[in-house]
Design a protein around this motif. Structure first.
Motif, mmCIF file in Angstrom:
data_model
loop_
_atom_site.group_PDB
_atom_site.id
_atom_site.type_symbol
_atom_site.label_atom_id
_atom_site.label_comp_id
_atom_site.label_asym_id
_atom_site.label_seq_id
_atom_site.Cartn_x
_atom_site.Cartn_y
_atom_site.Cartn_z
ATOM 1 N N PHE A 8 0.839 -1.204 0.000
ATOM 2 C CA PHE A 8 0.000 0.000 0.000
ATOM 3 C C PHE A 8 0.870 1.249 0.000
ATOM 4 C CE2 PHE A 8 -1.627 3.557 2.441
ATOM 5 C CZ PHE A 8 -2.680 3.937 1.619
ATOM 6 N N ASN A 9 1.903 1.265 0.850
ATOM 7 C CA ASN A 9 2.804 2.414 0.887
ATOM 8 C C ASN A 9 3.440 2.647 -0.478
ATOM 9 O OD1 ASN A 9 2.185 2.855 3.547
ATOM 10 N ND2 ASN A 9 4.160 2.205 4.353
ATOM 11 N N CYS A 10 3.737 1.565 -1.189
ATOM 12 C CA CYS A 10 4.303 1.694 -2.535
ATOM 13 C C CYS A 10 3.283 2.301 -3.497
ATOM 14 C CB CYS A 10 4.787 0.337 -3.043
ATOM 15 S SG CYS A 10 6.223 -0.310 -2.154
ATOM 16 N N TYR A 11 2.028 1.868 -3.435
ATOM 17 C CA TYR A 11 0.977 2.458 -4.269
ATOM 18 C C TYR A 11 0.871 3.956 -3.987
ATOM 19 C CZ TYR A 11 -1.265 -1.749 -6.206
ATOM 20 O OH TYR A 11 -1.545 -2.880 -6.918
ATOM 21 N N GLN A 12 0.862 4.288 -2.706
ATOM 22 C CA GLN A 12 0.740 5.693 -2.316
ATOM 23 C C GLN A 12 1.947 6.497 -2.808
ATOM 24 O OE1 GLN A 12 -1.122 8.168 -1.753
ATOM 25 N NE2 GLN A 12 -1.824 7.846 0.344
ATOM 26 N N TYR A 67 6.918 2.381 -14.132
ATOM 27 C CA TYR A 67 7.372 2.743 -12.789
ATOM 28 C C TYR A 67 6.381 2.206 -11.760
ATOM 29 C CZ TYR A 67 8.756 5.909 -8.946
ATOM 30 O OH TYR A 67 9.160 6.436 -7.748
ATOM 31 N N SER A 68 5.097 2.430 -12.029
ATOM 32 C CA SER A 68 4.046 1.998 -11.119
ATOM 33 C C SER A 68 3.989 0.476 -10.998
ATOM 34 C CB SER A 68 2.696 2.534 -11.612
ATOM 35 O OG SER A 68 1.650 2.026 -10.829
ATOM 36 N N ILE A 69 4.051 -0.208 -12.118
ATOM 37 C CA ILE A 69 4.006 -1.676 -12.097
ATOM 38 C C ILE A 69 5.185 -2.222 -11.291
ATOM 39 C CG2 ILE A 69 4.252 -3.747 -13.524
ATOM 40 C CD1 ILE A 69 2.677 -2.163 -15.719
ATOM 41 N N LYS A 106 12.144 -2.334 -8.228
ATOM 42 C CA LYS A 106 11.680 -2.547 -9.604
ATOM 43 C C LYS A 106 11.030 -1.299 -10.196
ATOM 44 C CE LYS A 106 11.203 -7.533 -9.293
ATOM 45 N NZ LYS A 106 10.267 -8.659 -9.262
ATOM 46 N N ARG A 107 10.909 -0.243 -9.388
ATOM 47 C CA ARG A 107 10.389 1.024 -9.923
ATOM 48 C C ARG A 107 11.278 1.531 -11.048
ATOM 49 N NH1 ARG A 107 13.458 2.334 -5.638
ATOM 50 N NH2 ARG A 107 14.608 4.303 -5.659
ATOM 51 N N MET A 108 12.524 1.107 -11.039
ATOM 52 C CA MET A 108 13.469 1.547 -12.062
ATOM 53 C C MET A 108 13.077 1.059 -13.455
ATOM 54 S SD MET A 108 15.130 3.448 -10.174
ATOM 55 C CE MET A 108 16.297 4.056 -11.352
ATOM 56 N N TRP A 109 12.126 0.119 -13.535
ATOM 57 C CA TRP A 109 11.615 -0.318 -14.832
ATOM 58 C C TRP A 109 11.112 0.868 -15.645
ATOM 59 C CZ3 TRP A 109 7.983 -4.955 -13.240
ATOM 60 C CH2 TRP A 109 8.771 -6.042 -12.842
ATOM 61 N N GLY A 110 10.659 1.905 -14.958
ATOM 62 C CA GLY A 110 10.112 3.064 -15.652
ATOM 63 C C GLY A 110 11.030 4.266 -15.706
ATOM 64 N N ALA A 111 12.273 4.109 -15.307
ATOM 65 C CA ALA A 111 13.196 5.253 -15.266
ATOM 66 C C ALA A 111 13.387 5.894 -16.636
ATOM 67 C CB ALA A 111 14.542 4.829 -14.687
ATOM 68 N N TRP A 112 13.265 5.110 -17.683
ATOM 69 C CA TRP A 112 13.433 5.651 -19.040
ATOM 70 C C TRP A 112 12.366 6.692 -19.378
ATOM 71 C CZ3 TRP A 112 9.111 4.626 -21.816
ATOM 72 C CH2 TRP A 112 8.339 3.520 -21.422
ATOM 73 N N GLY A 113 11.296 6.737 -18.612
ATOM 74 C CA GLY A 113 10.254 7.740 -18.846
ATOM 75 C C GLY A 113 10.749 9.164 -18.691
ATOM 76 N N HIS A 114 11.879 9.322 -17.973
ATOM 77 C CA HIS A 114 12.450 10.665 -17.819
ATOM 78 C C HIS A 114 12.956 11.222 -19.149
ATOM 79 C CE1 HIS A 114 11.922 11.106 -13.582
ATOM 80 N NE2 HIS A 114 12.524 9.949 -13.338
ATOM 81 N N ILE A 115 13.126 10.381 -20.128
ATOM 82 C CA ILE A 115 13.449 10.877 -21.475
ATOM 83 C C ILE A 115 12.363 11.848 -21.918
ATOM 84 C CG2 ILE A 115 13.633 10.213 -23.917
ATOM 85 C CD1 ILE A 115 14.807 7.508 -22.882
ATOM 86 N N GLY A 116 11.123 11.546 -21.564
ATOM 87 C CA GLY A 116 10.004 12.412 -21.937
ATOM 88 C C GLY A 116 10.094 13.783 -21.321
ATOM 89 N N ASP A 117 10.234 13.849 -19.990
ATOM 90 C CA ASP A 117 10.267 15.188 -19.395
ATOM 91 C C ASP A 117 11.568 15.927 -19.679
ATOM 92 O OD1 ASP A 117 11.560 13.555 -17.507
ATOM 93 O OD2 ASP A 117 10.317 14.179 -15.834
ATOM 94 N N MET A 118 12.656 15.212 -19.840
ATOM 95 C CA MET A 118 13.913 15.888 -20.220
ATOM 96 C C MET A 118 13.814 16.430 -21.654
ATOM 97 S SD MET A 118 16.036 15.978 -17.719
ATOM 98 C CE MET A 118 14.653 16.238 -16.651
ATOM 99 N N GLY A 119 13.211 15.661 -22.534
ATOM 100 C CA GLY A 119 13.005 16.137 -23.906
ATOM 101 C C GLY A 119 12.128 17.375 -23.945
ATOM 102 N N LEU A 120 11.071 17.390 -23.137
ATOM 103 C CA LEU A 120 10.200 18.568 -23.071
ATOM 104 C C LEU A 120 10.965 19.776 -22.538
ATOM 105 C CD1 LEU A 120 6.945 16.882 -21.729
ATOM 106 C CD2 LEU A 120 7.271 17.892 -24.004
ATOM 107 N N LEU A 121 11.806 19.535 -21.551
ATOM 108 C CA LEU A 121 12.617 20.628 -21.009
ATOM 109 C C LEU A 121 13.550 21.200 -22.074
ATOM 110 C CD1 LEU A 121 13.247 22.188 -18.401
ATOM 111 C CD2 LEU A 121 14.999 20.475 -17.931
#
Length: 147
Positions: A61-65, A107-109, A118-133
């Motif tokens: 639950f703490n992880c979901y939160q 990241y959530s999964i 295993k949250r690091m599974w989604g670390a590549w998503g930062h490509i999106g916000d870095m690209g926007l920046l």
């Protein structure tokens, strides 16, 4: 008075804001649903550390939160960057926004799997916000140097 014309392609950017809003909402509903499973009463934001250590459901639950909170922590800057970048680069901003969204899903999964590493599974998503920046920086540079 200053005016500008939005490209019809800006619709892709707006569609991405809708998708990301749905994502944030789903993450919030997952917290509420798992709150019942883990028996963490409101108004407690998290299960106490000692409870989470003794009960795997409370730890998950703490992880979901945490997934939801972490997503919200960066959501406003992501959204502003997406909408600004979309003014000049609507398709690129939409693509980068979708990368961010997919990264948050993975990241959530990973985070809620029971192994927070295993949250690091989604670390590549930062490509999106870095690209926007980067796109926002380019727009700012172009505006400043065109004066």
């Amino acid at each position: 008075m200053v005016s500008f014309v939005l490209s019809p392609d800006y619709g892709y950017t707006i569609a991405t804001t809708v998708i990301s809003t749905v994502l944030v909402t789903v993450l919030g509903h997952r917290v509420g649903g798992y709150r019942k499973v883990a028996n963490v009463p409101l108004p407690n934001m998290y299960a106490e550390a000692s409870e989470a250590k003794a009960d795997k459901k409370k730890m998950i639950f703490n992880c979901y939160q945490r997934v939801h909170q972490n997503t919200l922590e960066g959501y406003s800057s992501y959204l502003v960057s997406l909408l600004i970048a979309g003014l000049q680069y609507p398709r690129a901003s939409a693509a980068l926004g979708l990368i961010w969204c997919l990264g948050r899903v993975f990241y959530s999964i990973g985070y809620t799997s029971g192994d927070p590493q295993k949250r690091m599974w989604g670390a590549w998503g930062h490509i999106g916000d870095m690209g926007l920046l980067i796109l926002n920086g380019k727009i700012a540079f172009d505006l400043i140097t065109s004066a």
